[in-house]
Design a protein around this motif. Structure first.
Motif, PDB file in Angstrom:
ATOM      1  N   TYR A 135      61.703  18.768  34.679  1.00 57.07           N
ATOM      2  CA  TYR A 135      61.047  18.376  35.929  1.00 57.07           C
ATOM      3  C   TYR A 135      61.978  18.628  37.108  1.00 57.07           C
ATOM      4  CZ  TYR A 135      58.682  15.708  39.519  1.00 57.07           C
ATOM      5  OH  TYR A 135      58.056  15.357  40.680  1.00 57.07           O
ATOM      6  N   VAL A 136      63.232  18.208  36.977  1.00 63.68           N
ATOM      7  CA  VAL A 136      64.191  18.377  38.072  1.00 63.68           C
ATOM      8  C   VAL A 136      64.356  19.849  38.430  1.00 63.68           C
ATOM      9  CG1 VAL A 136      66.617  18.097  38.733  1.00 63.68           C
ATOM     10  CG2 VAL A 136      65.418  16.242  37.558  1.00 63.68           C
ATOM     11  N   ARG A 137      64.447  20.696  37.413  1.00 60.49           N
ATOM     12  CA  ARG A 137      64.592  22.135  37.658  1.00 60.49           C
ATOM     13  C   ARG A 137      63.374  22.686  38.403  1.00 60.49           C
ATOM     14  NH1 ARG A 137      67.274  26.698  34.472  1.00 60.49           N
ATOM     15  NH2 ARG A 137      66.035  28.547  34.962  1.00 60.49           N
ATOM     16  N   SER A 138      62.184  22.382  37.902  1.00 64.12           N
ATOM     17  CA  SER A 138      60.966  22.896  38.522  1.00 64.12           C
ATOM     18  C   SER A 138      60.762  22.315  39.921  1.00 64.12           C
ATOM     19  CB  SER A 138      59.766  22.564  37.636  1.00 64.12           C
ATOM     20  OG  SER A 138      58.567  23.038  38.199  1.00 64.12           O
ATOM     21  N   PHE A 139      61.013  21.018  40.061  1.00 62.72           N
ATOM     22  CA  PHE A 139      60.869  20.356  41.357  1.00 62.72           C
ATOM     23  C   PHE A 139      61.788  20.990  42.394  1.00 62.72           C
ATOM     24  CE2 PHE A 139      62.800  17.164  44.191  1.00 62.72           C
ATOM     25  CZ  PHE A 139      61.695  16.829  44.953  1.00 62.72           C
ATOM     26  N   THR A 140      63.030  21.252  41.996  1.00 62.38           N
ATOM     27  CA  THR A 140      63.993  21.813  42.947  1.00 62.38           C
ATOM     28  C   THR A 140      63.601  23.223  43.365  1.00 62.38           C
ATOM     29  OG1 THR A 140      65.721  20.493  41.876  1.00 62.38           O
ATOM     30  CG2 THR A 140      66.440  22.207  43.398  1.00 62.38           C
ATOM     31  N   GLU A 141      63.101  24.013  42.426  1.00 61.43           N
ATOM     32  CA  GLU A 141      62.638  25.353  42.782  1.00 61.43           C
ATOM     33  C   GLU A 141      61.490  25.272  43.793  1.00 61.43           C
ATOM     34  OE1 GLU A 141      62.823  28.727  39.825  1.00 61.43           O
ATOM     35  OE2 GLU A 141      62.495  27.032  38.458  1.00 61.43           O
ATOM     36  N   GLY A 142      60.560  24.363  43.554  1.00 65.94           N
ATOM     37  CA  GLY A 142      59.451  24.189  44.498  1.00 65.94           C
ATOM     38  C   GLY A 142      59.938  23.706  45.850  1.00 65.94           C
ATOM     39  N   LEU A 143      60.923  22.798  45.833  1.00 65.56           N
ATOM     40  CA  LEU A 143      61.476  22.291  47.086  1.00 65.56           C
ATOM     41  C   LEU A 143      62.160  23.410  47.865  1.00 65.56           C
ATOM     42  CD1 LEU A 143      62.130  19.901  48.928  1.00 65.56           C
ATOM     43  CD2 LEU A 143      64.127  19.419  47.478  1.00 65.56           C
ATOM     44  N   ALA A 144      62.863  24.273  47.153  1.00 58.06           N
ATOM     45  CA  ALA A 144      63.526  25.400  47.816  1.00 58.06           C
ATOM     46  C   ALA A 144      62.506  26.289  48.533  1.00 58.06           C
ATOM     47  CB  ALA A 144      64.325  26.214  46.799  1.00 58.06           C
ATOM     48  N   VAL A 145      61.343  26.481  47.908  1.00 57.22           N
ATOM     49  CA  VAL A 145      60.274  27.265  48.543  1.00 57.22           C
ATOM     50  C   VAL A 145      59.790  26.561  49.813  1.00 57.22           C
ATOM     51  CG1 VAL A 145      57.926  28.133  48.279  1.00 57.22           C
ATOM     52  CG2 VAL A 145      59.556  28.339  46.381  1.00 57.22           C
ATOM     53  N   ASP A 146      59.564  25.255  49.710  1.00 55.06           N
ATOM     54  CA  ASP A 146      59.062  24.503  50.865  1.00 55.06           C
ATOM     55  C   ASP A 146      60.067  24.493  52.023  1.00 55.06           C
ATOM     56  OD1 ASP A 146      56.763  23.917  49.488  1.00 55.06           O
ATOM     57  OD2 ASP A 146      57.401  21.911  48.874  1.00 55.06           O
ATOM     58  N   LEU A 147      61.363  24.564  51.696  1.00 58.96           N
ATOM     59  CA  LEU A 147      62.405  24.459  52.714  1.00 58.96           C
ATOM     60  C   LEU A 147      62.778  25.800  53.337  1.00 58.96           C
ATOM     61  CD1 LEU A 147      64.782  21.900  50.966  1.00 58.96           C
ATOM     62  CD2 LEU A 147      63.380  21.482  52.999  1.00 58.96           C
TER      63      LEU A 147
END
Length: 255
Positions: A159-171
């Motif tokens: 979850y942390v890995r996937s969440f961070t990748e998604g967050l990087a896209v949003d940022l």
């Protein structure tokens, strides 16, 4: 150099992050459950590195404690308030039993609270303070285990890995970055606390905390999204991603 907030800062990778960031002249906010140990670490770092160190005792499985840390992350430095946090290191975590059928529900849920719920809440507080300022970074500590079938711990790290990748896209384009650190077996107190003898793991599989943290911070500075220290774990990660899931599950069965 700004202020960094580190969760799980009293031991292991969190403690190593604290020392390396202090050496780079970052002021620190140290978060962990053991206030006495945090105070001792803070005093040592102040004496050696000469930086400002705040101590924020908190149990990240307790919602009210998480909110206190979130409030600190939300500080913008306005009206002579606390200095804004420029780097959030979500490091807090612990091993849950590998076999879900033998574990206690309370332990499994506590792991989810610390490694997922608290991480998401603190990341949310951080980005809502960093994005308006146009600068900042979030470093979430996951694991190569995220690519395995290893119970609640592996699932939380996935979850942390996937969440961070998604967050990087949003940022993207905001001036704020998100990086996920995915180390393999690393010499810290983590395995001792989990009751996992280091002798059960071959010598070649072990990493040392200082180079892992050094690589992670270098990747944060470069804006790398997935940081996997060492060639051996880059190869292992590639193999796990390429392998059919039945093979990954088979490896998990004999862990």
């Amino acid at each position: 150099m700004g202020t960094a907030l580190i969760t799980g800062a009293s031991a292991g990778l969190g403690l190593e992050f604290a020392w390396q960031l202090a050496a780079a002249r970052h002021d620190l906010v140290l978060v962990a459950r053991n206030e006495e140990r945090l105070n001792q670490i803070a005093e040592n770092i102040r004496t050696v590195a000469g930086v400002e160190v705040e101590v924020l005792p908190a149990d990240l499985a307790v919602p009210d404690d998480v909110e206190r840390v979130a409030d600190r992350l939300a500080a913008t430095g306005a009206h002579e308030g606390p200095a804004p946090v420029g780097l959030l290191v979500n490091n807090a975590g612990f091993a849950t039993p590998g076999d879900f059928t033998r574990g206690r529900a309370s332990s499994e849920l506590r792991g989810i609270d610390v490694m997922i719920r608290a991480l998401v809440r603190l990341s949310h507080a951080a980005v809502h303070q960093m994005v308006p300022r146009g600068r900042g970074a979030i470093l979430n500590v996951a694991s190569v285990a995220a690519l395995t079938a290893g119970g609640t711990y592996a699932a939380a790290k996935a979850y942390v890995r996937s969440f961070t990748e998604g967050l990087a896209v949003d940022l993207k384009g905001t001036g704020v970055t998100a990086t996920v650190l995915c180390p393999g077996f690393t010499h810290t107190e983590f395995h001792e606390r989990a009751g996992i003898p280091e002798t059960a793991i071959p010598d070649w599989a072990w990493l040392d905390a200082p180079p892992v943290v050094k690589q992670a911070l270098a990747d944060v500075r470069r804006g790398v999204v997935i940081s996997t220290p060492s060639v051996r774990y880059k190869v292992a990660s590639a193999l796990l991603r390429a392998a059919p899931r039945w093979a990954v599950r088979a490896v998990g069965k004999v862990r």
